[in-house]
Design a protein around this motif. Structure first.
Motif, PDB file in Angstrom:
ATOM      1  N   GLN A 115     -20.267   4.424   4.585  1.00  0.00           N
ATOM      2  CA  GLN A 115     -19.313   3.194   4.935  1.00  0.00           C
ATOM      3  C   GLN A 115     -18.557   3.005   3.734  1.00  0.00           C
ATOM      4  O   GLN A 115     -18.745   2.758   2.692  1.00  0.00           O
ATOM      5  N   THR A 159     -13.999  -1.953   5.505  1.00  0.00           N
ATOM      6  CA  THR A 159     -13.791  -2.639   6.663  1.00  0.00           C
ATOM      7  C   THR A 159     -12.473  -3.205   6.889  1.00  0.00           C
ATOM      8  O   THR A 159     -11.747  -3.621   5.926  1.00  0.00           O
ATOM      9  N   GLU A 182     -14.136   2.130  13.409  1.00  0.00           N
ATOM     10  CA  GLU A 182     -14.665   1.443  14.496  1.00  0.00           C
ATOM     11  C   GLU A 182     -13.504   0.518  14.985  1.00  0.00           C
ATOM     12  O   GLU A 182     -12.498   0.289  14.498  1.00  0.00           O
ATOM     13  N   ARG A 212     -13.726  -6.791  11.508  1.00  0.00           N
ATOM     14  CA  ARG A 212     -14.717  -6.214  10.584  1.00  0.00           C
ATOM     15  C   ARG A 212     -15.163  -4.990  11.012  1.00  0.00           C
ATOM     16  O   ARG A 212     -16.499  -4.782  10.967  1.00  0.00           O
ATOM     17  N   ASN A 235     -15.759  -1.073  10.664  1.00  0.00           N
ATOM     18  CA  ASN A 235     -16.067  -0.134   9.485  1.00  0.00           C
ATOM     19  C   ASN A 235     -14.979   1.365   9.589  1.00  0.00           C
ATOM     20  O   ASN A 235     -14.937   1.683  10.561  1.00  0.00           O
ATOM     21  N   LEU A 240     -15.833   4.988   8.469  1.00  0.00           N
ATOM     22  CA  LEU A 240     -16.820   5.786   8.116  1.00  0.00           C
ATOM     23  C   LEU A 240     -16.457   7.161   7.859  1.00  0.00           C
ATOM     24  O   LEU A 240     -15.327   7.547   8.267  1.00  0.00           O
TER      25      LEU A 240
END
Length: 377
Positions: A42, A45, A364, A368, A370, A372
């Protein structure tokens, strides 16, 4: 702070108990015996991110739907807000969308942004071209110019699609959703529900198949699409799109010149109010999907993997899934094409991009969300 977790591969047969993946020929996918693990790091964000694009210096451009364009440095994890983005119509599925570099970006520093805008008649997607100045302490877009718009503008804020891609010939390819209005997908006087082939300045490219059908029709390469949210060339320079069906019938399609993909006349799904739609098999004059999914995967994005970290994915289609919360892997070289594997991510997946080292970078969906980085274990 970055962290590492491992996630097991999920084969196509046991990815979800209620998931079917039926190829155009009606055969079930062959289960893979391969079970590996992947490292997931990760990195950052973002607020409702929609798309990302590499810069030559290894930094990443990330769009956020409310209108922000972020410059992200994977080395120090710093984010810098780029000034000068266009005003966007945020709401529903609308906002700032895709980001794309000009093929000669190293020389001209030009980028393209797609986004939803308000105007006479309602809302529609637009594409703007600008010069990205990242030499200053406050990076900014300069000389922003709108080069293309969906026509007509309509009510509602869904199904913009507005994915962008440059081909090897320097032409700009654009996916244009039918805006939940159904019939425009079959109307050559509208560029809704189409795949478009444009010059870098947004004008229609020569050689498009509907040159004699009017000014808007000159943009069109294919028609009869619903909401094509993924657009990618494979290693053979074949163009593919993945699009959301209605209630059932998500599709992976090869984009073939002048073909009609049938929506809303045919679909392997039905309307949300329960009204039936004829299946593709009943109207062979329309191009049938290479793969159709019911229940749906809700595709958001598409890439063809070319790296070496995951050799079993080489030349395969990787599809980001929203409601399926997965990365879906499909083999388009099989006859018929079919899903071969699914990586369950447990989050809605908005966008995918390949790193220079063969890693897979994943955005994502949502607040908020992520960013990745997937690497081989």
């Amino acid at each position: 702070m970055a962290f590492i977790v491992t996630v097991p591969w999920i084969t196509a047969c046991n990815a979800e108990k209620n998931t079917q993946n039926v190829a155009a020929g009606g055969t079930e996918p062959r289960a893979l015996t391969l079970r590996q693990a992947v490292n997931i790091e990760q990195l950052a964000t973002f607020d409702e991110p929609w798309a990302m694009q590499w810069l030559p210096d290894g930094r990443l451009l990330v769009t956020e739907r409310r209108g922000q364009l972020q410059l992200f440095n994977p080395v120090n994890k710093a984010k810098i807000l780029i000034q000068g983005t266009p005003e966007v119509a945020y709401g529903g599925q609308g906002g700032l969308g895709d980001v794309l570099l000009h093929p000669d970006f190293a020389q001209n520093h030009q980028i393209y942004l797609s986004y939803a805008e308000a105007g006479q008649g309602g809302y529609g997607a637009a594409i703007a071209k600008a010069t990205l100045d990242i030499k200053e302490s406050r990076p900014a877009l300069k000389d922003l110019t709108v080069i293309w718009r969906q026509v007509p503008k309509v009510s509602g804020q869904g199904h913009y699609a507005h994915k962008m891609l440059f081909g090897a010939d320097g032409k700009l390819w654009v996916s244009s959703g039918e805006r939940q209005k159904f019939d425009p997908a079959q109307d050559l006087q509208s560029n809704l529900g189409k795949i478009l082939r444009l010059n870098e300045d947004g004008t229609p490219a020569s050689g498009n198949p509907f040159q004699g059908k009017g000014d808007v029709a000159k943009q069109i390469w294919t028609l009869g699409h619903r909401n094509p949210l993924g657009l990618a060339f494979n290693a053979k320079q074949q163009l593919w799109t993945v699009e959301m069906g209605p209630k059932g019938g998500d599709e992976l399609n090869q984009v073939l010149r002048a073909e009609n993909y049938g929506y809303p006349i045919v679909s392997n799904g039905d309307h949300y109010d329960g009204t039936a739609i004829l299946d593709h098999s009943t109207r062979p004059e329309f191009q049938a999907p290479a793969i159709s999914w019911t229940p749906v995967i809700s595709p958001s994005s598409l890439i063809f993997y070319q790296g070496h970290q995951f050799p079993h994915w080489k030349d395969k289609a990787l599809i980001g899934g929203l409601s399926s919360e997965a990365i879906i892997i499909a083999d388009v070289e099989r006859q018929p094409a079919q899903e071969i594997q699914r990586l369950k991510m447990n989050q809605r997946i908005r966008d995918l991009i390949e790193g220079a080292d063969g890693s897979i970078w994943v955005l994502e969906d949502g607040k908020r969300a992520n960013l990745l980085k997937l690497t081989a274990k």
